[in-house]
Scaffold this active site. Sequence first.
Site, PDB file in Angstrom:
ATOM      1  N   ASP A   1      -6.864   2.278   5.239  1.00 51.06           N
ATOM      2  CA  ASP A   1      -7.808   1.308   5.803  1.00 51.06           C
ATOM      3  C   ASP A   1      -8.503   1.751   7.071  1.00 51.06           C
ATOM      4  O   ASP A   1      -9.304   0.985   7.612  1.00 51.06           O
ATOM      5  CB  ASP A   1      -7.089  -0.019   6.123  1.00 51.06           C
TER       6      ASP A   1
ATOM      7  N   PRO B   1      11.442  -0.311   8.748  1.00 50.96           N
ATOM      8  CA  PRO B   1      12.638  -1.160   8.807  1.00 50.96           C
ATOM      9  C   PRO B   1      12.948  -1.735   7.419  1.00 50.96           C
ATOM     10  O   PRO B   1      12.020  -2.106   6.691  1.00 50.96           O
ATOM     11  CB  PRO B   1      12.231  -2.276   9.776  1.00 50.96           C
TER      12      PRO B   1
ATOM     13  N   GLY C   1      11.259  -4.661   5.984  1.00 46.92           N
ATOM     14  CA  GLY C   1       9.825  -4.551   5.678  1.00 46.92           C
ATOM     15  C   GLY C   1       9.551  -3.929   4.306  1.00 46.92           C
ATOM     16  O   GLY C   1       8.401  -3.852   3.868  1.00 46.92           O
TER      17      GLY C   1
ATOM     18  N   VAL D   1       0.846  -1.204   0.000  1.00 45.24           N
ATOM     19  CA  VAL D   1       0.000   0.000   0.000  1.00 45.24           C
ATOM     20  C   VAL D   1       0.879   1.251   0.000  1.00 45.24           C
ATOM     21  O   VAL D   1       0.636   2.214  -0.742  1.00 45.24           O
ATOM     22  CB  VAL D   1      -0.975  -0.019   1.198  1.00 45.24           C
TER      23      VAL D   1
HETATM   24  C1  LIG Z   1      -9.386   3.882  -4.308  1.00 42.41           C
HETATM   25  C2  LIG Z   1      -8.204   3.391  -3.547  1.00 42.41           C
HETATM   26  C3  LIG Z   1      -7.135   4.395  -3.631  1.00 42.41           C
HETATM   27  C4  LIG Z   1      -5.800   4.041  -3.008  1.00 42.41           C
HETATM   28  O1  LIG Z   1      -5.778   3.381  -1.959  1.00 42.41           O
HETATM   29  O2  LIG Z   1      -4.821   4.461  -3.620  1.00 42.41           O
HETATM   30  C5  LIG Z   1      -8.672   3.149  -2.137  1.00 42.41           C
HETATM   31  N1  LIG Z   1      -8.738   1.857  -1.906  1.00 42.41           N
HETATM   32  C6  LIG Z   1      -8.353   1.136  -2.987  1.00 42.41           C
HETATM   33  C7  LIG Z   1      -8.467  -0.250  -3.094  1.00 42.41           C
HETATM   34  C8  LIG Z   1      -8.984  -1.177  -2.108  1.00 42.41           C
HETATM   35  N2  LIG Z   1      -9.042  -0.959  -0.788  1.00 42.41           N
HETATM   36  C9  LIG Z   1      -9.604  -2.076  -0.196  1.00 42.41           C
HETATM   37  C10 LIG Z   1      -9.899  -3.033  -1.211  1.00 42.41           C
HETATM   38  C11 LIG Z   1     -10.553  -4.406  -1.031  1.00 42.41           C
HETATM   39  C12 LIG Z   1     -11.961  -4.430  -1.620  1.00 42.41           C
HETATM   40  C13 LIG Z   1     -12.956  -3.466  -1.010  1.00 42.41           C
HETATM   41  O3  LIG Z   1     -13.073  -3.389   0.200  1.00 42.41           O
HETATM   42  O4  LIG Z   1     -13.607  -2.744  -1.839  1.00 42.41           O
HETATM   43  C14 LIG Z   1      -9.509  -2.441  -2.402  1.00 42.41           C
HETATM   44  C15 LIG Z   1      -9.623  -3.019  -3.769  1.00 42.41           C
HETATM   45  C16 LIG Z   1      -8.285  -3.409  -4.366  1.00 42.41           C
HETATM   46  O5  LIG Z   1      -7.283  -3.580  -3.642  1.00 42.41           O
HETATM   47  O6  LIG Z   1      -8.319  -3.630  -5.591  1.00 42.41           O
HETATM   48  C17 LIG Z   1      -9.779  -2.272   1.205  1.00 42.41           C
HETATM   49  C18 LIG Z   1     -10.167  -1.141   2.066  1.00 42.41           C
HETATM   50  N3  LIG Z   1     -10.065   0.174   1.788  1.00 42.41           N
HETATM   51  C19 LIG Z   1     -10.511   0.911   2.804  1.00 42.41           C
HETATM   52  C20 LIG Z   1     -10.886   0.024   3.829  1.00 42.41           C
HETATM   53  C21 LIG Z   1     -11.430   0.404   5.218  1.00 42.41           C
HETATM   54  C22 LIG Z   1     -12.880   0.606   5.216  1.00 42.41           C
HETATM   55  O7  LIG Z   1     -13.601   0.582   4.197  1.00 42.41           O
HETATM   56  O8  LIG Z   1     -13.309   0.780   6.344  1.00 42.41           O
HETATM   57  C23 LIG Z   1     -10.661  -1.275   3.350  1.00 42.41           C
HETATM   58  C24 LIG Z   1     -10.878  -2.592   4.064  1.00 42.41           C
HETATM   59  C25 LIG Z   1     -12.302  -3.093   3.955  1.00 42.41           C
HETATM   60  C26 LIG Z   1     -12.495  -4.363   4.731  1.00 42.41           C
HETATM   61  O9  LIG Z   1     -11.711  -4.641   5.642  1.00 42.41           O
HETATM   62  O10 LIG Z   1     -13.454  -5.006   4.376  1.00 42.41           O
HETATM   63  C27 LIG Z   1     -10.579   2.354   2.860  1.00 42.41           C
HETATM   64  C28 LIG Z   1     -10.231   3.266   1.892  1.00 42.41           C
HETATM   65  N4  LIG Z   1      -9.748   2.939   0.661  1.00 42.41           N
HETATM   66  C29 LIG Z   1      -9.712   4.062  -0.086  1.00 42.41           C
HETATM   67  C30 LIG Z   1      -9.103   4.152  -1.318  1.00 42.41           C
HETATM   68  C31 LIG Z   1     -10.423   5.166   0.572  1.00 42.41           C
HETATM   69  C32 LIG Z   1     -11.856   5.230   0.057  1.00 42.41           C
HETATM   70  C33 LIG Z   1     -11.940   5.458  -1.451  1.00 42.41           C
HETATM   71  C34 LIG Z   1     -13.324   5.296  -1.963  1.00 42.41           C
HETATM   72  O11 LIG Z   1     -14.244   4.940  -1.272  1.00 42.41           O
HETATM   73  O12 LIG Z   1     -13.487   5.593  -3.183  1.00 42.41           O
HETATM   74  C35 LIG Z   1     -10.382   4.742   2.029  1.00 42.41           C
HETATM   75  C36 LIG Z   1     -11.626   5.140   2.813  1.00 42.41           C
HETATM   76  C37 LIG Z   1      -9.213   5.380   2.777  1.00 42.41           C
HETATM   77  C38 LIG Z   1      -7.897   5.355   2.020  1.00 42.41           C
HETATM   78  O13 LIG Z   1      -7.247   4.296   2.045  1.00 42.41           O
HETATM   79  O14 LIG Z   1      -7.530   6.409   1.469  1.00 42.41           O
HETATM   80  C39 LIG Z   1      -7.752   1.981  -3.994  1.00 42.41           C
HETATM   81  C40 LIG Z   1      -8.070   1.623  -5.433  1.00 42.41           C
HETATM   82  C41 LIG Z   1      -7.022   2.191  -6.378  1.00 42.41           C
HETATM   83  C42 LIG Z   1      -7.086   1.625  -7.726  1.00 42.41           C
HETATM   84  O15 LIG Z   1      -7.804   2.208  -8.551  1.00 42.41           O
HETATM   85  O16 LIG Z   1      -6.413   0.629  -8.020  1.00 42.41           O
HETATM   86  N1  LIG Z   2      -6.489   1.517   1.644  1.00 43.61           N
HETATM   87  C1  LIG Z   2      -6.310   0.484   0.897  1.00 43.61           C
HETATM   88  O1  LIG Z   2      -6.580   0.492  -0.268  1.00 43.61           O
HETATM   89  C2  LIG Z   2      -5.781  -0.748   1.458  1.00 43.61           C
HETATM   90  C3  LIG Z   2      -5.699  -1.892   0.671  1.00 43.61           C
HETATM   91  C4  LIG Z   2      -5.129  -3.018   1.194  1.00 43.61           C
HETATM   92  C5  LIG Z   2      -4.649  -3.002   2.492  1.00 43.61           C
HETATM   93  N2  LIG Z   2      -4.770  -1.852   3.238  1.00 43.61           N
HETATM   94  C6  LIG Z   2      -4.250  -1.753   4.609  1.00 43.61           C
HETATM   95  O2  LIG Z   2      -3.036  -1.000   4.583  1.00 43.61           O
HETATM   96  C7  LIG Z   2      -2.110  -1.482   5.552  1.00 43.61           C
HETATM   97  C8  LIG Z   2      -0.790  -1.858   4.882  1.00 43.61           C
HETATM   98  O3  LIG Z   2      -1.047  -2.832   3.935  1.00 43.61           O
HETATM   99  P1  LIG Z   2       0.120  -3.496   3.097  1.00 43.61           P
HETATM  100  O4  LIG Z   2      -0.516  -4.450   2.180  1.00 43.61           O
HETATM  101  O5  LIG Z   2       0.985  -2.441   2.588  1.00 43.61           O
HETATM  102  O6  LIG Z   2       0.883  -4.308   4.240  1.00 43.61           O
HETATM  103  P2  LIG Z   2       2.337  -4.870   4.271  1.00 43.61           P
HETATM  104  O7  LIG Z   2       2.359  -5.930   5.320  1.00 43.61           O
HETATM  105  O8  LIG Z   2       2.778  -5.171   2.880  1.00 43.61           O
HETATM  106  O9  LIG Z   2       3.166  -3.628   4.763  1.00 43.61           O
HETATM  107  C9  LIG Z   2       3.164  -3.179   6.108  1.00 43.61           C
HETATM  108  C10 LIG Z   2       4.427  -2.353   6.234  1.00 43.61           C
HETATM  109  O10 LIG Z   2       4.378  -1.644   7.478  1.00 43.61           O
HETATM  110  C11 LIG Z   2       5.695  -1.670   8.050  1.00 43.61           C
HETATM  111  N3  LIG Z   2       5.548  -1.356   9.477  1.00 43.61           N
HETATM  112  C12 LIG Z   2       4.885  -2.053  10.447  1.00 43.61           C
HETATM  113  N4  LIG Z   2       4.941  -1.366  11.597  1.00 43.61           N
HETATM  114  C13 LIG Z   2       5.637  -0.210  11.378  1.00 43.61           C
HETATM  115  C14 LIG Z   2       6.020   0.923  12.154  1.00 43.61           C
HETATM  116  N5  LIG Z   2       5.665   1.019  13.477  1.00 43.61           N
HETATM  117  N6  LIG Z   2       6.730   1.886  11.618  1.00 43.61           N
HETATM  118  C15 LIG Z   2       7.092   1.805  10.317  1.00 43.61           C
HETATM  119  N7  LIG Z   2       6.774   0.780   9.521  1.00 43.61           N
HETATM  120  C16 LIG Z   2       6.042  -0.221  10.035  1.00 43.61           C
HETATM  121  C17 LIG Z   2       6.190  -3.056   7.734  1.00 43.61           C
HETATM  122  O11 LIG Z   2       7.590  -3.158   7.872  1.00 43.61           O
HETATM  123  C18 LIG Z   2       5.726  -3.186   6.292  1.00 43.61           C
HETATM  124  O12 LIG Z   2       6.650  -2.565   5.437  1.00 43.61           O
HETATM  125  C19 LIG Z   2      -2.816  -2.679   6.214  1.00 43.61           C
HETATM  126  O13 LIG Z   2      -3.442  -2.178   7.396  1.00 43.61           O
HETATM  127  C20 LIG Z   2      -3.875  -3.085   5.212  1.00 43.61           C
HETATM  128  O14 LIG Z   2      -5.014  -3.638   5.824  1.00 43.61           O
HETATM  129  C21 LIG Z   2      -5.311  -0.755   2.724  1.00 43.61           C
END
Ligand SMILES: C[C@@]1(CC(=O)O)C2=NC(=C\c3[nH]c(c(CCC(=O)O)c3CC(=O)O)Cc3[nH]c(c(CC(=O)O)c3CCC(=O)O)/C=C3\N/C(=C\2)[C@@H](CCC(=O)O)[C@]3(C)CC(=O)O)/[C@H]1CCC(=O)O
Ligand SMILES: NC(=O)c1ccc[n+]([C@@H]2O[C@H](COP(=O)([O-])OP(=O)(O)OC[C@H]3O[C@@H](n4cnc5c(N)ncnc54)[C@H](O)[C@@H]3O)[C@@H](O)[C@H]2O)c1
Length: 554
Positions: free
Chosen positions: A115, A52, A55, A32
């Site tokens: 997330d 680290p 990681g 991410v």
């Molecule tokens: C758009 C994109 C941008 C980016 O991250 O760059 C982005 N998430 C992307 C992908 C993605 N993220 C997740 C999945 C798995 C499928 C699914 O859940 O749909 C996939 C799909 C995948 O990986 O393909 C898991 C997920 N995401 C969030 C949560 C927590 C939650 O919902 O509470 C959970 C865990 C849910 C659980 O545990 O069930 C939260 C956020 N993710 C956001 C953005 C923000 C809202 C944007 C919006 O609503 O439009 C927000 C609120 C905060 C933020 O992270 O900024 C990027 C697509 C980029 C691209 O186009 O490729």
């Molecule tokens: N927003 C999104 O779209 C989205 C999508 C998938 C996962 N996530 C969430 O994002 C987070 C990261 O996901 P990922 O797939 O990159 O995980 P990952 O396991 O690939 O990476 C985690 C990273 O965090 C580092 N880390 C852990 N503790 C740390 C600390 N105290 N200081 C500095 N570095 C530290 C680890 O060394 C590792 O590099 C997870 O919580 C995952 O659930 C978000």
Amino acid sequence: MKQFPEVQGGGSLILAWQVRNKHILVVGGGEVAAGRILNVLNADAKVTVVCPAEGLNDEVAFRVAQKQVTHIDRNFLPEDLDGVDMVLTAVDDPAASTQVWTLCKERRIPVNVADVPPECDFYFGSVHRDGPLQVMISTNGNGPKLANIIRRRIAACLPDNTGGAIRKVGVLRRKLRKMAPAQEEGPKRMQWMSKVCEKWSLDDLCEMTEEDMNWLLQYYKSGIVPSLEELRLANNPVAPVFDGSFGCTKISFADLARNDEDFAKIFKANKGHIDYQNPEHVQLLTKSLLKRDFGLQIELPSDRLCPPVPQRWAYIQWISRLLDSTTPTFPTPANPNRPITGIDIGTGASAIYPLLACATHPTWKFIATELDVHSITSAAFNIALNNLAGDITLHRPSLGSSVDLLGPPCTPPLLPPLPPGPIDFTMCNPPFFASQSELSATWTKSTPPSAVCTGSESEMITPGGEVAFVTRLVAESAAPGTRDRVQWFSSLLGRLVSLRPVVEALRQAGCANWAVGVLRPGGKTRRWVVAWSWGAWRPSGVRLPPFLSLHCGC
Ligand SMILES: C[C@@]1(CC(=O)O)C2=NC(=C\c3[nH]c(c(CCC(=O)O)c3CC(=O)O)Cc3[nH]c(c(CC(=O)O)c3CCC(=O)O)/C=C3\N/C(=C\2)[C@@H](CCC(=O)O)[C@]3(C)CC(=O)O)/[C@H]1CCC(=O)O
Ligand SMILES: NC(=O)c1ccc[n+]([C@@H]2O[C@H](COP(=O)([O-])OP(=O)(O)OC[C@H]3O[C@@H](n4cnc5c(N)ncnc54)[C@H](O)[C@@H]3O)[C@@H](O)[C@H]2O)c1
């Protein structure tokens, strides 16, 4: 009551945040984090990653190795926030995430915790990028995967060249601001730019060259926006079929020889030279140029004038520009396919003007007059040879049924009976000289003529010379029933000294709308052209190739 947009709460403020050279801390170095890093590097931020080394995923490790980001090889510490403008956290440790969030709030640093929506000052969105274009989709936390799907679908709908078109518009806007920088020009600038974007397709914008932009900007003052096609037609210095070998550049004989066997023979026999004093060479050159550049074939009697193609073509171009600049819609470019009718007075054995004009302008029609039987027979042959009899009508002026044998020789009018419908122009290559001695004098000048002259007496000599000839034409043109029927009358002049008396004759006839130009297509020889109109449309803003010029007067 006035309608205002309805407020739809629950959204987020979507902005294009400028983070160039801002310090951004990324906590975590996994998958991410890699995505976040790319996003902010694309926006030219200065990025520090704290994580680290073990990681780091491959992508983040690569960015570190490339020195695209600064790396701190350990877990996050509060002091990492010093001097930081934004924080992005992507760690698999919720407690560490919450610590970062809390500290950022204390220091009022904007933060995104991947997330964890409640710990985000802003969310990321799914972004489509094409050069300067960015499209971001946000579902406001409802469905990130759907955001990804929608983004792809929208991107697929956009034409391939969208980014390129936007880049071109950017260049055009900057040029416009430079050209019209005044603050008070703002509304006009914006209106004109909007019109360009509305009128031009993305394809056209993408295709717009630097030269097109410069031409286009010239229309800004008038507020008009021509299409790309109109712009190019109005400013293209040469007709599309013409390969440009005339004009300022010299004709390449070698190239001509490659294209024409007959020409190659004399060219080789003469060791790569053309003998301009040899009538056969001069005739072959004319034939060869007409064939290669205009697809025209001609046969010329050896005792008649052999027309120099570049000069003749320059006159056609000059007339064409004059017509284009005097349409009711100018400066909006005139339709190049509008019907045009011209009259060539004294077309000669070659009928060169109608042939050149009709070969390059499919919607032009000509009436060509010729008094000399020998020449008109040859002209008819050449017109038929090129299948242009449907476009060119020959007219032999009648000497009248009752010739006064005792009076002066009867001379028919120069202008033929005018056919119904509008006539756009008349053109004429008058005999230049007043007498045989005047003609001979030019042959004995210190600088001899650059090419042999095979013209017959009737082609070369007229009583009073070209000034008398054109003055007669001016008088005929002024007659009621004629003056309103033709938009432009014109004539070539062989000598600069003739210009002044001709313009004087126009003034005396009461003509206040005239234009003169010089034709200088490459060689040493210059010719002048004068055109006059009894109508109101004046030539203005005519863009001419460098070898043509135009001056307007009254
Ligand atoms: C758009 C994109 C941008 C980016 O991250 O760059 C982005 N998430 C992307 C992908 C993605 N993220 C997740 C999945 C798995 C499928 C699914 O859940 O749909 C996939 C799909 C995948 O990986 O393909 C898991 C997920 N995401 C969030 C949560 C927590 C939650 O919902 O509470 C959970 C865990 C849910 C659980 O545990 O069930 C939260 C956020 N993710 C956001 C953005 C923000 C809202 C944007 C919006 O609503 O439009 C927000 C609120 C905060 C933020 O992270 O900024 C990027 C697509 C980029 C691209 O186009 O490729
Ligand atoms: N927003 C999104 O779209 C989205 C999508 C998938 C996962 N996530 C969430 O994002 C987070 C990261 O996901 P990922 O797939 O990159 O995980 P990952 O396991 O690939 O990476 C985690 C990273 O965090 C580092 N880390 C852990 N503790 C740390 C600390 N105290 N200081 C500095 N570095 C530290 C680890 O060394 C590792 O590099 C997870 O919580 C995952 O659930 C978000």
